[in-house]
Scaffold this active site. Structure first.
Site, PDB file in Angstrom:
ATOM      1  N   ARG A  17       0.853  -1.197   0.000  1.00 44.76           N
ATOM      2  CA  ARG A  17       0.000   0.000   0.000  1.00 44.76           C
ATOM      3  C   ARG A  17       0.891   1.249   0.000  1.00 44.76           C
ATOM      4  O   ARG A  17       1.245   1.758  -1.049  1.00 44.76           O
ATOM      5  CB  ARG A  17      -0.970  -0.070   1.201  1.00 44.76           C
ATOM      6  CG  ARG A  17      -2.241   0.734   1.008  1.00 44.76           C
ATOM      7  CD  ARG A  17      -2.117   2.151   1.443  1.00 44.76           C
ATOM      8  NE  ARG A  17      -1.600   2.295   2.796  1.00 44.76           N
ATOM      9  CZ  ARG A  17      -1.046   3.416   3.250  1.00 44.76           C
ATOM     10  NH1 ARG A  17      -0.963   4.479   2.474  1.00 44.76           N
ATOM     11  NH2 ARG A  17      -0.570   3.496   4.486  1.00 44.76           N
ATOM     12  N   HIS A 209       3.501   4.355  12.777  1.00 36.60           N
ATOM     13  CA  HIS A 209       3.772   4.319  11.339  1.00 36.60           C
ATOM     14  C   HIS A 209       4.844   5.384  11.082  1.00 36.60           C
ATOM     15  O   HIS A 209       4.570   6.573  11.148  1.00 36.60           O
ATOM     16  CB  HIS A 209       2.469   4.642  10.595  1.00 36.60           C
ATOM     17  CG  HIS A 209       2.610   4.734   9.112  1.00 36.60           C
ATOM     18  ND1 HIS A 209       2.236   3.707   8.264  1.00 36.60           N
ATOM     19  CD2 HIS A 209       3.066   5.720   8.303  1.00 36.60           C
ATOM     20  CE1 HIS A 209       2.452   4.064   7.005  1.00 36.60           C
ATOM     21  NE2 HIS A 209       2.965   5.293   6.993  1.00 36.60           N
ATOM     22  N   CYS A 242       3.769   9.368   0.871  1.00 39.12           N
ATOM     23  CA  CYS A 242       2.406   9.835   0.601  1.00 39.12           C
ATOM     24  C   CYS A 242       2.410  10.729  -0.639  1.00 39.12           C
ATOM     25  O   CYS A 242       3.238  11.636  -0.756  1.00 39.12           O
ATOM     26  CB  CYS A 242       1.897  10.614   1.815  1.00 39.12           C
ATOM     27  SG  CYS A 242       0.302  11.388   1.572  1.00 39.12           S
ATOM     28  N   ASN A 251       8.990   4.512   4.062  1.00 38.61           N
ATOM     29  CA  ASN A 251       8.726   4.033   5.418  1.00 38.61           C
ATOM     30  C   ASN A 251      10.007   3.427   5.965  1.00 38.61           C
ATOM     31  O   ASN A 251      10.931   3.117   5.217  1.00 38.61           O
ATOM     32  CB  ASN A 251       7.657   2.929   5.372  1.00 38.61           C
ATOM     33  CG  ASN A 251       6.298   3.462   5.005  1.00 38.61           C
ATOM     34  OD1 ASN A 251       5.986   3.641   3.829  1.00 38.61           O
ATOM     35  ND2 ASN A 251       5.497   3.736   5.999  1.00 38.61           N
TER      36      ASN A 251
END
Ligand code: MG
Length: 302
Positions: A17, A209, A242, A251
């Protein structure tokens, strides 16, 4: 106050994702299915499979339905999706998604760009989504984006984060997640924010996160471990970012995070060697160098 480090950490894998949502090369459904299978074989027990968003805005997620239809769901593995709207939730319900994430940004500017809503409008909708998802039998995690700062606005007051967390706690969400979406957190800030958030969340699980935008990802993991956090979102290869945050980077890498945890005697249930092989194979498939470190050294510690 520092707590003793957790003995076991749960990894919530987001490569499918957050990881690929910004990648130009579209990953075919077949390859996504293979990657999910490989991750499960490595011992990963929480996988974010997709988001249910507008495929025109995020083309990489256009096959969400097909993917959910075709995943071979293994017992003991939590398959999750990110939803941003009622429409997304409807789609998730139709495909019997067992676990969803619902996020609201702590920053007005980011909230507008990400969801076209003010923070308070987005929060109202998120609370409705939590209730409706739970009524449909789903487990829900509710999260705060840009909880440690915003690429548009800079510092985000902790009071704003606490306000959102309080509402999510009251909504009955099964887990609360704090996201450093812009990668601006530092370890000391991490300690302070988590300490105050935990005073509100009580028994509700808390997850993090984190992005490694400024190289502080693992330092922040350590600070969070010392505050008792034991669930972390990570992305294979350190992919991620993002689409609505300028300069967003990957990440924290799954392999690097696990390497550190295992080195400190913290279990994850994941076979690091096999995971590194999976990362290297996916890197070849994507045709570009991933930011992760462990999968690029000659003899990784696994
Ligand atoms: Mg992210």
């Amino acid at each position: 106050m520092k707590l003793s480090l957790p003995k076991k950490v749960e990894i919530h894998e987001v490569v499918l994702r957050d990881g690929i949502q910004n990648e130009k090369k579209i990953v075919p459904t077949e390859e996504k299915l293979r990657l999910i299978g490989d991750l499960v074989a490595c011992g990963v027990r929480r996988i974010e499979v997709s988001s249910f968003v507008n495929p025109k805005l995020v083309p990489q997620m256009a096959d969400a339905e097909e993917l959910w239809e075709r995943i071979e769901r293994k017992r003991g593995v939590l398959y999750s999706a990110l939803i941003l709207s009622e429409g997304g939730l409807e789609r998730a319900i139709r495909f019997r998604v067992p676990h969803v994430g619902v996020f609201v940004s702590a920053s007005e500017t980011h909230s507008r760009k990400n969801s076209n809503k003010s923070v308070s409008e987005a929060l109202k909708e998120a609370v409705r989504l939590v209730g409706r998802a739970q009524d449909a039998g789903m487990k829900v995690r509710a999260g705060v984006m840009n909880a440690f700062g915003c690429a548009y606005e800079g510092a985000v007051p902790v009071s704003r984060v606490l306000k959102l967390v309080k509402v999510f706690k009251k909504s009955g969400a099964d887990e609360i997640c704090l996201a450093d979406s812009s990668g601006l957190a530092n370890p000391l800030q991490m300690e302070g924010v988590i300490h105050r958030v935990r005073a509100l969340t009580g028994e509700t699980a808390l997850s993090l996160h984190l992005h490694n935008t400024r190289g502080l990802g693992l330092a922040n993991v350590y600070a969070a471990l010392e505050q008792g956090v034991s669930i972390f979102d990570t992305s294979l290869g350190g992919l991620g970012g993002c689409p609505f945050i300028p300069g967003a980077r990957g990440n924290i890498a799954t392999e690097d995070t696990i390497g550190m945890l295992h080195g400190m005697g913290i279990r994850t249930g994941i076979d690091l060697c096999r995971l590194i092989e999976t990362s290297r194979r996916f890197e070849v498939f994507m045709g570009r160098a991933f930011p992760a470190l462990l999968s690029h050294i000659q003899s990784p510690p696994c």
